[in-house]
Design a protein around this motif. Structure first.
Motif, PDB file in Angstrom:
ATOM      1  N   PHE A 336     -21.650   3.606 -23.948  1.00 23.07           N
ATOM      2  CA  PHE A 336     -22.899   3.935 -23.251  1.00 23.07           C
ATOM      3  C   PHE A 336     -22.689   3.784 -21.739  1.00 23.07           C
ATOM      4  O   PHE A 336     -23.071   4.642 -20.952  1.00 23.07           O
ATOM      5  CB  PHE A 336     -24.022   2.990 -23.702  1.00 23.07           C
ATOM      6  CG  PHE A 336     -24.702   3.405 -24.973  1.00 23.07           C
ATOM      7  CD1 PHE A 336     -25.757   4.299 -24.951  1.00 23.07           C
ATOM      8  CD2 PHE A 336     -24.313   2.905 -26.201  1.00 23.07           C
ATOM      9  CE1 PHE A 336     -26.409   4.682 -26.114  1.00 23.07           C
ATOM     10  CE2 PHE A 336     -24.940   3.281 -27.378  1.00 23.07           C
ATOM     11  CZ  PHE A 336     -25.990   4.172 -27.332  1.00 23.07           C
ATOM     12  N   MET A 337     -22.086   2.653 -21.353  1.00 21.46           N
ATOM     13  CA  MET A 337     -21.927   2.368 -19.922  1.00 21.46           C
ATOM     14  C   MET A 337     -21.011   3.389 -19.244  1.00 21.46           C
ATOM     15  O   MET A 337     -21.275   3.825 -18.134  1.00 21.46           O
ATOM     16  CB  MET A 337     -21.367   0.955 -19.731  1.00 21.46           C
ATOM     17  CG  MET A 337     -22.365  -0.129 -20.073  1.00 21.46           C
ATOM     18  SD  MET A 337     -21.539  -1.721 -20.166  1.00 21.46           S
ATOM     19  CE  MET A 337     -22.902  -2.788 -20.561  1.00 21.46           C
ATOM     20  N   ILE A 338     -19.932   3.749 -19.954  1.00 16.93           N
ATOM     21  CA  ILE A 338     -18.992   4.720 -19.383  1.00 16.93           C
ATOM     22  C   ILE A 338     -19.696   6.057 -19.148  1.00 16.93           C
ATOM     23  O   ILE A 338     -19.408   6.770 -18.191  1.00 16.93           O
ATOM     24  CB  ILE A 338     -17.756   4.856 -20.300  1.00 16.93           C
ATOM     25  CG1 ILE A 338     -16.833   3.663 -20.038  1.00 16.93           C
ATOM     26  CG2 ILE A 338     -17.001   6.155 -20.082  1.00 16.93           C
ATOM     27  CD1 ILE A 338     -15.823   3.407 -21.082  1.00 16.93           C
ATOM     28  N   HIS A 339     -20.651   6.382 -19.992  1.00 16.21           N
ATOM     29  CA  HIS A 339     -21.398   7.638 -19.820  1.00 16.21           C
ATOM     30  C   HIS A 339     -22.622   7.455 -18.915  1.00 16.21           C
ATOM     31  O   HIS A 339     -23.493   8.328 -18.869  1.00 16.21           O
ATOM     32  CB  HIS A 339     -21.829   8.178 -21.188  1.00 16.21           C
ATOM     33  CG  HIS A 339     -20.682   8.752 -21.969  1.00 16.21           C
ATOM     34  ND1 HIS A 339     -20.048   9.917 -21.602  1.00 16.21           N
ATOM     35  CD2 HIS A 339     -20.030   8.322 -23.074  1.00 16.21           C
ATOM     36  CE1 HIS A 339     -19.073  10.174 -22.463  1.00 16.21           C
ATOM     37  NE2 HIS A 339     -19.041   9.220 -23.356  1.00 16.21           N
ATOM     38  N   GLY A 340     -22.688   6.331 -18.224  1.00 18.78           N
ATOM     39  CA  GLY A 340     -23.767   6.105 -17.258  1.00 18.78           C
ATOM     40  C   GLY A 340     -25.103   5.749 -17.888  1.00 18.78           C
ATOM     41  O   GLY A 340     -26.143   5.909 -17.261  1.00 18.78           O
ATOM     42  N   LEU A 341     -25.074   5.257 -19.137  1.00 14.35           N
ATOM     43  CA  LEU A 341     -26.325   4.879 -19.814  1.00 14.35           C
ATOM     44  C   LEU A 341     -26.363   3.363 -19.991  1.00 14.35           C
ATOM     45  O   LEU A 341     -25.333   2.754 -20.285  1.00 14.35           O
ATOM     46  CB  LEU A 341     -26.406   5.539 -21.195  1.00 14.35           C
ATOM     47  CG  LEU A 341     -26.336   7.066 -21.216  1.00 14.35           C
ATOM     48  CD1 LEU A 341     -26.073   7.553 -22.640  1.00 14.35           C
ATOM     49  CD2 LEU A 341     -27.642   7.656 -20.704  1.00 14.35           C
ATOM     50  N   GLN A 342     -27.509   2.770 -19.800  1.00 13.48           N
ATOM     51  CA  GLN A 342     -27.647   1.334 -19.992  1.00 13.48           C
ATOM     52  C   GLN A 342     -28.568   1.090 -21.182  1.00 13.48           C
ATOM     53  O   GLN A 342     -29.787   1.259 -21.074  1.00 13.48           O
ATOM     54  CB  GLN A 342     -28.215   0.681 -18.724  1.00 13.48           C
ATOM     55  CG  GLN A 342     -28.396  -0.828 -18.811  1.00 13.48           C
ATOM     56  CD  GLN A 342     -27.073  -1.580 -18.969  1.00 13.48           C
ATOM     57  OE1 GLN A 342     -26.128  -1.367 -18.217  1.00 13.48           O
ATOM     58  NE2 GLN A 342     -26.992  -2.446 -19.976  1.00 13.48           N
ATOM     59  N   PRO A 343     -27.992   0.712 -22.353  1.00 13.46           N
ATOM     60  CA  PRO A 343     -28.867   0.458 -23.494  1.00 13.46           C
ATOM     61  C   PRO A 343     -29.863  -0.650 -23.171  1.00 13.46           C
ATOM     62  O   PRO A 343     -29.540  -1.585 -22.453  1.00 13.46           O
ATOM     63  CB  PRO A 343     -27.912   0.004 -24.596  1.00 13.46           C
ATOM     64  CG  PRO A 343     -26.580   0.451 -24.158  1.00 13.46           C
ATOM     65  CD  PRO A 343     -26.585   0.475 -22.674  1.00 13.46           C
TER      66      PRO A 343
END
Lengths: 503, 158
Positions: A336-343
């Motif tokens: 998620f983080m690598i794709h710029g998303l913060q769960p």
């Protein structure tokens, strides 16, 4: 937007060939990896992660979730056929699955494992869809003190992944916390443990640490003892599980699924305890309880329902709170983080399309698992026969390419190798690696929320008790610590009783 | 696990915690002089963690006294240490040779090296896989993922 609108949005995101294919390939890769003794679902997810960098976020994450779900089922194949669980979660499956294989009923055990896995997986996914959004909307009211106490609580449940020694688990988690401090201090911007090296300014690369801890030690173990992974494969037999078998085991499957959902939604517990609890409950309630351990098909169904029931539920704390439920979801949080998303709760507001797209994809994954798992049972022999002398060099090269791909950095590859030796030493001395990784991920969150809370309150610790939510998590943490201490004392007393009885 | 492993891990944790408290944090973490409160200092968290490592190390040493002797240690595999040392050299070589030979060629050498180190029963298949796997990964990462795979100074791939 209404729930229906969100689902339509999710459906639009996931209704493309690329996403569906990624999911199917992910499930297939997971089943194959889980079925190979020496590989594990964790290692498979870690190795698949770099391949998702160039994909759309939803496609990449669906692929990893496919690997996760496939890997959990795949672990049951060697557990039944060669008494070697592909994943720790499949340990309970060995108890009845392998005796069935010895009787020539491996095919029946494997198909029941598949039916139970798919049913539990579907129930777990539905639980995720029903509860994650609710939990996320509740978590929107969390501030730094609430998050600090929540993460502290998550860390106390490291006891569940510490294996036989809690103290070794704490040492492991502490090392993870320490390694997470490498880089620049977020409040003052000063350097911590980077010794003037610019490569360490941003901290250690998560993927390098992850692959180093989970994949490289397996290679080093193989180098240490090249004949350590050998087993005897059984034949499948002609018959699969019948509908009557499924109907007879249905109660145990449903019970195991709900046990999986409940335990899976609590961070840190994971699939293995769920499988064993489901198995023991099935044995307690079954009219055939005396056959358990001797090749009872209900035992296989219960164990598999227990471990697969966890798969969707571990995503509840991941998506709703940003807290990984187990090691594999800890890796997926990295994706998620690598794709710029913060769960976390904000993801349900900012990236609702991705969240609901994942929900839709997960439902498809249960169906994909049914067909791919069925095919895998038939072709297992060819999969398991990949010679170790080719498999492990392949894993090494995959690790290096995957680690290099994150930042185009050979420094990261060096970090990965170094962490591999740390992981190998930990393996040799029985220090579990899972608490290390979970603490490495949660460490910065814990510290940042603590310091933010201190900044907010002018360094008064009273802020950590400011609301009923913080009291709730303090209470849960205290209960967990008490339960762990009581469990330890009971185990010690049992051990003493056993040794005195044995004399 | 035997009490010996508890004792060894405990002693290692104690020594490491002592090292952190006395040298590691002092020389490894920079802290500005104007920090208003100790809990906000960049050194606070590392000291907390060092304390945790030390306490659990102490717990392990103490628990090793009361623990059961446990199962007998498995016999060490013959030549295990030598193979591990060769593997360490292979890893160092992998990192150092990649900028010179390129990732693909170094990976081929590492593949073959490891296959023989773990005594593969299929040398021909291993040799074939050693050529095909790094090339396939190169094709994926360079041409699909758009990654700049190190090419080295000698043979460059398209």
């Amino acid at each position: 937007m209404s729930l229906f609108d969100n689902f339509m949005l999710g459906l639009a995101v996931v209704s493309n060939l690329e996403a569906i294919m990624a999911l199917i390939i992910g499930v297939a890769v997971g089943v194959v990896a889980g079925a190979i003794p020496g590989m594990s679902a964790t290692m498979a997810v870690a190795l698949a992660l770099p391949f998702t960098f160039s994909m759309q976020p939803i496609t990449g994450i669906l692929m990893l979730l496919g690997v996760y779900k496939g890997g959990i089922f795949g672990g049951s194949i060697p557990a039944i056929l060669i008494k070697t669980p592909g994943t720790p979660a499949s340990s309970a499956t060995v108890l009845d699955g392998h005796p069935m294989a010895e009787r020539g009923e491996a095919g029946r055990a494997l198909t029941m494992a598949l039916y139970a896995s798919c049913t539990a997986d579907l129930i777990s996914n539905l639980a995720l869809i029903l509860f994650a959004g609710w939990l996320a909307s509740f978590a929107l009211s969390f501030g730094p003190p609430e998050f600090f106490t929540l993460i502290l609580f998550s860390l106390t449940i490291i006891a569940g992944v510490s294996g036989e020694s809690l103290l070794k688990g704490i040492v492991s988690a502490s090392l993870g916390l320490l390694l997470a401090t490498v880089g620049l201090d977020l409040v003052y911007g000063t350097a911590r443990f980077n010794f003037g090296d610019p490569n360490l300014m941003g901290g250690l690369n998560f993927i390098a640490v992850l692959i180093g801890l989970f994949a490289i030690p397996e290679i080093l173990s193989m180098v240490w003892n090249p004949h350590g992974h050998e087993g005897k494969v059984r034949t499948l037999g002609r018959k699969g599980a019948s509908f009557a078998d499924y109907k007879r085991c249905f109660k145990s499957i449903i019970r195991g699924s709900f046990i999986g959902v409940i335990l899976g939604s609590i961070p840190g517990i994971g699939a293995a305890p769920s499988a064993f609890l489901s198995y023991s409950e099935a044995r307690r309630k079954s009219p055939n309880r005396e056959n358990f351990g001797k090749g009872e098909i209900e035992g296989v169904a219960a164990a598999e329902a227990g471990n697969n029931g966890v798969a969707g539920a571990t995503l509840i704390p991941l998506l709703a709170l940003g807290i990984p439920g187990d090691v594999i979801t800890a890796i997926i949080i990295g994706a998620f983080m690598i794709h710029g998303l913060q769960p976390g709760p904000l993801m349900f507001v900012m990236n609702a399309d991705i969240v609901y797209g994942l929900f839709m994809g997960l439902i498809v994954s249960s169906i994909a698992l049914f067909f791919i798992g069925g095919a895998a049972i038939r072709v297992f022999k060819y999969v398991a026969d990949i010679p170790r002398g080719i498999l492990f060099p392949l894993v090494l090269v995959l690790c290096v390419y995957g680690c290099f791909a994150v930042n185009n950095s050979m420094f990261d590859v060096g970090v990965m190798f170094a962490m591999g030796w740390v992981g190998f030493l930990m393996l040799q001395y029985g220090v579990p690696a899972a608490p290390f990784l979970i603490a490495f991920i949660l460490g910065p969150l814990l510290e940042d929320n603590f310091r933010q809370a201190m900044l907010m309150s002018g360094s008064s610790p009273a802020i950590l008790f400011r609301s009923w939510i913080t009291w709730f998590f303090w209470g849960l943490s205290a209960l967990t610590v008490i339960a762990v201490i009581r469990g330890g004392m009971k185990a010690r007393a049992d051990q003493k009783l056993g040794s005195s009885g044995g004399m | 696990m035997s009490r010996t492993s508890h004792f060894h891990v405990g002693i290692a944790a104690l020594v490491f915690a002592g090292f952190l408290a006395v040298f590691g944090i002092r020389y490894g973490v920079s802290s500005p002089s104007n920090v208003s409160n100790i809990v906000l200092s960049p050194t606070f968290w590392p000291y907390v963690v060092a304390g945790l490592i030390g306490l659990s190390g102490l717990g392990l040493v103490l628990s090793a006294r009361g623990a059961a002797a446990g199962e007998a240690e498995e016999p060490r595999p013959e030549g295990g240490w030598m193979r591990l040392m060769i593997m360490a050299a292979l890893m160092v070589g992998y990192v150092l040779l990649t900028p010179v030979l390129g990732l693909v060629w170094t990976s081929m050498l590492a593949f073959i090296g490891l296959a023989f180190l773990i005594r593969t029963d299929h040398p021909k298949s291993a040799f074939l896989a050693a050529i095909l796997v790094p090339l396939a990964l190169y094709l994926f990462f360079a041409h699909v993922a758009g990654m700049a795979v190190p090419q080295g100074a000698f043979v460059r791939l398209p």
